[in-house]
Scaffold this motif. Sequence first.
Motif, PDB file in Angstrom:
ATOM      1  N   GLY A  36       0.782  -1.225   0.000  1.00 19.30           N
ATOM      2  CA  GLY A  36       0.000   0.000   0.000  1.00 19.30           C
ATOM      3  C   GLY A  36       0.811   1.270   0.000  1.00 19.30           C
ATOM      4  N   GLY A  37       2.164   1.147   0.039  1.00 20.25           N
ATOM      5  CA  GLY A  37       3.008   2.330   0.000  1.00 20.25           C
ATOM      6  C   GLY A  37       2.892   3.158   1.263  1.00 20.25           C
ATOM      7  N   PRO A  38       3.375   4.418   1.191  1.00 26.31           N
ATOM      8  CA  PRO A  38       3.402   5.249   2.398  1.00 26.31           C
ATOM      9  C   PRO A  38       2.028   5.729   2.872  1.00 26.31           C
ATOM     10  N   ALA A  39       0.948   5.433   2.130  1.00 24.39           N
ATOM     11  CA  ALA A  39      -0.375   5.979   2.452  1.00 24.39           C
ATOM     12  C   ALA A  39      -1.037   5.208   3.592  1.00 24.39           C
ATOM     13  N   LEU A  40      -0.510   5.366   4.807  1.00 34.07           N
ATOM     14  CA  LEU A  40      -1.064   4.691   5.972  1.00 34.07           C
ATOM     15  C   LEU A  40      -2.254   5.461   6.521  1.00 34.07           C
ATOM     16  N   ASP A  41      -3.165   4.737   7.184  1.00 33.93           N
ATOM     17  CA  ASP A  41      -4.291   5.401   7.835  1.00 33.93           C
ATOM     18  C   ASP A  41      -3.796   6.414   8.875  1.00 33.93           C
ATOM     19  N   ASP A  42      -2.767   6.031   9.640  1.00 32.80           N
ATOM     20  CA  ASP A  42      -2.188   6.905  10.659  1.00 32.80           C
ATOM     21  C   ASP A  42      -0.673   6.738  10.612  1.00 32.80           C
ATOM     22  N   PRO A  43       0.068   7.685  10.004  1.00 29.52           N
ATOM     23  CA  PRO A  43       1.522   7.534   9.871  1.00 29.52           C
ATOM     24  C   PRO A  43       2.256   7.390  11.194  1.00 29.52           C
ATOM     25  N   THR A  44       1.672   7.871  12.303  1.00 25.18           N
ATOM     26  CA  THR A  44       2.367   7.777  13.585  1.00 25.18           C
ATOM     27  C   THR A  44       2.518   6.325  14.033  1.00 25.18           C
ATOM     28  N   LEU A  45       1.609   5.449  13.588  1.00 26.58           N
ATOM     29  CA  LEU A  45       1.677   4.049  14.007  1.00 26.58           C
ATOM     30  C   LEU A  45       2.855   3.308  13.376  1.00 26.58           C
ATOM     31  N   PHE A  46       3.409   3.872  12.290  1.00 23.24           N
ATOM     32  CA  PHE A  46       4.539   3.237  11.612  1.00 23.24           C
ATOM     33  C   PHE A  46       5.869   3.591  12.262  1.00 23.24           C
ATOM     34  N   LEU A  47       5.903   4.647  13.080  1.00 21.53           N
ATOM     35  CA  LEU A  47       7.174   5.118  13.615  1.00 21.53           C
ATOM     36  C   LEU A  47       7.943   4.068  14.412  1.00 21.53           C
ATOM     37  N   PRO A  48       7.304   3.272  15.298  1.00 22.74           N
ATOM     38  CA  PRO A  48       8.096   2.271  16.031  1.00 22.74           C
ATOM     39  C   PRO A  48       8.710   1.217  15.120  1.00 22.74           C
TER      40      PRO A  48
END
Length: 270
Positions: free
Chosen positions: A182-194
């Motif tokens: 799905g590429g960088p288009a996350l529902d909430d980008p903050t959840l990817f930080l960890p």
Amino acid sequence: MTRFDTATVVTPASAEGGYTADLDPGYLIGKAMNGGYLMAVMQRAALENSPHPHAVSSSFHFLRPASGGTAEIGAEVLKAGRTVAVVRVTLRQAGKARVTGTIATAEVDSGAVPEYTVAAPQLPPIGECRLYDPRIGAEDAPAFTRRVAQLYTEDSWQRLLGRVPDPVPELTGYVHVSEEDGGPALDDPTLFLPLAVDALPPVVTVFGAWRWAPTVELTWHMRAVPQPGPLAFCSRAHAVNDGWFDETVDVWDVKGTLVAQSRQLARGGR
């Protein structure tokens, strides 16, 4: 919704802060789940139990490797303040604690303008960086390399290939959810930080072939809400000594804003 979004879902299992998660084997590295992925799952459980939306300071100890499949997560609120809440989380499988952590939660203003921030490194455009993983093509190449895209600058690429004499333990480039997922288009980008701060090969890989280097403890801080898009990173070690090494990772968003910092202590690759 991307595969990462669905792979980190937690389901309430009790009224006392108990959750279950179905750990996606696509985030395995060898026989162990990637630590950043586990932190992302545990963070979602902590935020479900917190009055605040963001994990601003998180510290984890990795006790045993986790595998794909069902996991139980306990989330205990230690403090629920108006500004900061603190949640203790533990992930278990087969009755044994695998990872334990303490997460301080708060709300980070997405429109805040930093009074001061360390500037992002001067990186070439992402299209000029190298998509690299030394395990691609191997029989045991992990599916993880298809879940998280890692692109390295030319200098880092040469270090990872072992072509630089007396290499400096530093890597720079970009990281994001793969296009396949799905590429960088996350529902909430903050959840990817960890996951972003623990997705890279161990920085000591520059000294030899890739080897598993288990994390003992990792602390990371969220510094700003990231804008959607690939994240730039700089990973480095300050000391490699007696079978131990440290690794610091700084992450910036597409606007050049520092969004996350991490520091971990790990065992040397083996």
